[in-house]
Design an enzyme around this catalytic site. Structure first.
Site, PDB file in Angstrom:
ATOM      1  N   LYS A 267      92.286  91.312  43.448  1.00 48.54           N
ATOM      2  CA  LYS A 267      93.395  92.229  43.158  1.00 48.54           C
ATOM      3  C   LYS A 267      94.074  91.882  41.822  1.00 48.54           C
ATOM      4  O   LYS A 267      94.621  92.749  41.157  1.00 48.54           O
ATOM      5  CB  LYS A 267      94.420  92.198  44.293  1.00 48.54           C
TER       6      LYS A 267
ATOM      7  N   GLU B 138     102.152  99.167  46.996  1.00 47.33           N
ATOM      8  CA  GLU B 138     101.909  99.160  48.435  1.00 47.33           C
ATOM      9  C   GLU B 138     100.974  97.986  48.718  1.00 47.33           C
ATOM     10  O   GLU B 138     100.190  97.601  47.856  1.00 47.33           O
ATOM     11  CB  GLU B 138     101.241 100.480  48.849  1.00 47.33           C
TER      12      GLU B 138
ATOM     13  N   SER C 116      85.449  89.003  48.020  1.00 44.79           N
ATOM     14  CA  SER C 116      86.628  89.565  47.347  1.00 44.79           C
ATOM     15  C   SER C 116      87.852  88.673  47.426  1.00 44.79           C
ATOM     16  O   SER C 116      88.750  88.794  46.590  1.00 44.79           O
ATOM     17  CB  SER C 116      86.941  90.935  47.947  1.00 44.79           C
TER      18      SER C 116
HETATM   19  C1  LIG Z   1      90.513  90.026  49.961  1.00 44.67           C
HETATM   20  C2  LIG Z   1      90.475  91.527  50.021  1.00 44.67           C
HETATM   21  N1  LIG Z   1      89.292  92.151  49.948  1.00 44.67           N
HETATM   22  C3  LIG Z   1      89.194  93.492  50.001  1.00 44.67           C
HETATM   23  C4  LIG Z   1      90.311  94.297  50.151  1.00 44.67           C
HETATM   24  C5  LIG Z   1      90.118  95.772  50.245  1.00 44.67           C
HETATM   25  O1  LIG Z   1      90.435  96.437  49.076  1.00 44.67           O
HETATM   26  P1  LIG Z   1      89.349  97.130  48.156  1.00 44.67           P
HETATM   27  O2  LIG Z   1      88.434  97.894  49.072  1.00 44.67           O
HETATM   28  O3  LIG Z   1      90.143  98.006  47.281  1.00 44.67           O
HETATM   29  O4  LIG Z   1      88.617  96.073  47.409  1.00 44.67           O
HETATM   30  C6  LIG Z   1      91.580  93.692  50.227  1.00 44.67           C
HETATM   31  C7  LIG Z   1      92.784  94.511  50.370  1.00 44.67           C
HETATM   32  O5  LIG Z   1      93.842  94.075  50.656  1.00 44.67           O
HETATM   33  C8  LIG Z   1      91.660  92.270  50.162  1.00 44.67           C
HETATM   34  O6  LIG Z   1      92.836  91.629  50.244  1.00 44.67           O
END
Ligand SMILES: Cc1ncc(COP(=O)(O)O)c(C=O)c1O
Length: 381
Positions: free
Chosen positions: A88, A110, A366
């Site tokens: 993020k 948000e 992620s």
């Molecule tokens: C660690 C992590 N991965 C994935 C996501 C999902 O978001 P996105 O699909 O936009 O990558 C989030 C959302 O809060 C997150 O904190």
């Protein structure tokens, strides 16, 4: 992956479905983004923040033990190692720079899992801006650690008590707050959803994941996989491989599977695949991962799915818990519940026709699992 049309469309998806009061703000943001993106000084500032502040490039870690166990070569793109613990930060640093360029003194955001809220609070602290973060009451309870982090960084966290008290409702409230403060505040949206230009803007800011990974992998992988909530880490990862032969796979939560179980509809200012009932009312999503507990998906994913360039799969909460434990014990990495969705798909698919033995897989982790310790302590021991 190309830019959207001038109306912000990816095929039949995307667009700008907002109240009249927000049309000028979206148009001004689009103009500012186009201007900044063409300015080498902006890219220089962003590149410096990425290396000196966020800790990029993030590592590419071969998961040697799991690879041997599963019969596939698994490479992990480590966004969990970025500052604040998830991808993020990539998006927020870019949007905060843009907001400063537009003369805005305040960020409104948000958040679901809290990672986007923490990233926004972090950038606001760094740039001397005010941050207001909307978060559903239910997510506040399950992601308490991230609430403390945001407050320590100086952000105001506003609990949202409407609806399912999760990300969908927090997004509604943040958009409402933006309408009331549009002159002084930038709406720092956390994923590849929302009205044009957000899906495009956020994908471009997350593209760094895929481009770095492309330079780090020894050869183009057979499969590129990432979890999908709104879809920003997946979009950024896919952007580095869309022009290759790699299969692109997004993994949704079974209880929040807009691509798999949704239908075309409008939510939060954009047209995409949306979980809805037969009257078009948006349904509540349900996932153990707060960041995937969302009834929509970014419009570019809906388009990539419709044209067959990307495929979308679902995994259950139980598979996710198994995946967190298996990755932790095999590789010494505790990942976020969101990221574990991608791992869970690999565990299920390896050795089947969906992911034949001998395949090479690039998987974006992620985020890290620290924020999920309370949930995990409750269920995973
Ligand atoms: C660690 C992590 N991965 C994935 C996501 C999902 O978001 P996105 O699909 O936009 O990558 C989030 C959302 O809060 C997150 O904190």
């Amino acid at each position: 992956m190309s830019p959207p049309t001038s109306a912000g469309r990816f095929g039949e998806f995307g667009g700008r479905y907002v109240p009249e009061s927000l049309v000028p703000a979206c148009a001004a943001l689009e103009a500012a983004f186009r201007d900044a993106w063409a300015d080498p000084a902006f890219h220089e500032q962003l590149a410096r923040l990425r290396t000196e502040f966020a800790g990029r490039p993030t590592a590419l870690t071969p998961a040697l033990n799991l690879s041997a166990q599963l019969g596939v070569t698994l490479l992990l793109k480590r966004e969990d190692l970025a500052h604040t613990g998830s991808h993020k930060i990539n998006n927020v640093l870019g949007q905060a720079l843009l907001a400063r360029r537009m003369g805005k003194a305040r960020l409104i955001a948000e958040t679901g899992a809290g990672q986007h809220g923490v990233a926004t609070a972090t950038a606001a602290a760094l740039f001397g801006m005010r941050a207001t973060v909307y978060m559903g009451e239910r997510d506040i309870a399950r992601q308490e650690l991230n609430v403390f982090r945001m407050e320590l960084l100086g952000a105001e966290v506003i609990p949202v008590t409407s609806g399912s008290r999760t990300l969908k409702d927090a997004t509604n409230e943040a958009m409402r707050a933006w309408v009331g403060a549009v002159d002084e505040a930038h709406f720092c949206l956390g994923s590849v959803g929302g009205p044009h230009p957000y899906p495009w803007l956020v994908r471009e800011l997350q593209r760094v994941i895929g481009e770095e990974a492309r330079a780090q992998v020894p050869a183009v992988p057979d499969v590129v996989v990432a979890c999908v909530g709104g879809g920003s880490n997946a979009a950024g990862t896919f952007a580095g491989f869309a022009d290759t032969t790699a299969r692109l796979i997004g993994v949704e939560a079974a209880g929040g599977a807009a691509m798999t179980n949704g239908a075309p509809g409008v939510v939060h200012g954009y047209r995409s695949m949306v979980l809805q009932d037969t009257d078009g009312q948006v349904l509540e999503a349900e996932s153990i991962a707060a960041g995937l507990d969302y009834p929509g998906i970014g419009p570019e994913h809906a388009h990539l799915g419709a044209i067959g360039r990307a495929e979308y799969r679902t995994v259950t909460d139980e598979e996710v818990l198994t995946a967190v434990r298996r990755l932790a014990r095999s590789e010494g990495i505790i990942c976020a519940l969101e990221s574990a969705h991608a791992v869970a798909w690999v565990l299920r698919a390896a050795g089947t026709p969906d992911l034949p033995t001998g395949s090479t897989v690039l998987l974006t982790l992620s985020g890290r699992g620290d924020k999920d310790m309370a949930t995990l302590a409750g269920v995973a021991r």
